[in-house]
Motif scaffolding. Structure first.
Motif: not given
Length: 243
Positions: A110-130
């Motif tokens: 359950q705690s690992i599933k929570k980690e996975a869910k939080q990462l998915l909700e966070k989304g990928p790192e934002k791209w820089t302008k470059e």
């Protein structure tokens, strides 16, 4: 001699865990069979957590009438995969764990599933302008290659490249996870079903008729908010003498 009918996916998964990982701390069944998207070629994706393992591994087997993909981890190795999936913006393992049906849980899943869910909700790192400028240039270059190509064979593979990097651009600039293979369309659908339909139609038209117009219009539409096609003035790794 009659061929034995294979057992259901959940039963097969439980039998496999009992036979091969009876002392594991956690196990999940993931993939298309639990999303209701299974086909006759679908396999069982099993994520195993076993503290006795010295490192993670992946293994493919055929048992209980099913092709089975095992993604085995100890209680910390999965974190390196979470990090890697986050950096490449394709959350394969977090998605499997988040959506997976729990088969075994000795207090850790359950705690690992929570980690996975939080990462998915966070989304990928934002791209820089470059990064956006770099990707914009590569898309423009591929589009120009497609427009100028008179070789049907070469144009097929230019279009393949253009489809991938355009889907990546759309999703990353909008803060969404990207995909690979069948997950390209699934990821586009998750972002915007209307755009996904337009995207598929444009490339499908090209593959069927070799008419490039819809692809050109689609890519220009994607690039337009970021300044359109980019060639003149773009530079990479250029250093001045006085720097």
């Amino acid at each position: 001699m009659k061929e034995l009918k294979r057992v259901g996916p959940l039963q097969a998964a439980k039998q496999f865990i009992f036979a091969h990982y009876p002392n594991c701390q956690g196990a999940l069944l993931a993939g298309s069979v639990i999303r209701g998207e299974a086909t006759h070629t679908s396999d069982l994706d099993l994520v195993i957590f076993d503290e006795s393992l010295t490192s993670s591994f992946r293994e493919s087997l055929i048992e209980f009438g099913w092709a089975i993909e095992v993604f085995a981890h100890n209680l910390t190795s999965y974190q390196a995969f979470f990090k890697s999936d986050f950096e490449r913006a394709r959350p394969s393992l977090p998605r499997m764990i988040s959506e997976g049906i729990i088969l075994v849980d000795n207090g850790i899943v359950q705690s690992i599933k929570k980690e996975a869910k939080q990462l998915l909700e966070k989304g990928p790192e934002k791209w820089t302008k470059e990064t956006i400028e770099l990707k914009r240039y590569f898309i423009s270059d591929a589009l120009d290659d497609l427009i100028g190509s008179s070789n049907k064979s070469e144009a097929l593979f230019i279009a393949n490249t253009l489809a991938y990097i355009t889907h990546e651009f759309v999703l990353r600039t909008n803060g969404h996870w990207i995909g690979d293979s069948k997950w390209i369309v699934r990821s586009l659908n998750h972002y915007n079903e209307s755009f996904s339909k337009e995207f598929v139609e444009a490339f499908d038209t090209f593959y069927k008729t070799r008419n490039k117009d819809k692809v050109i219009q689609l890519v220009d539409k994607v690039l337009e908010p970021y300044g359109g096609r980019l060639f003149e003035g773009f530079s990479l790794w250029k250093k001045r003498l006085n720097e």
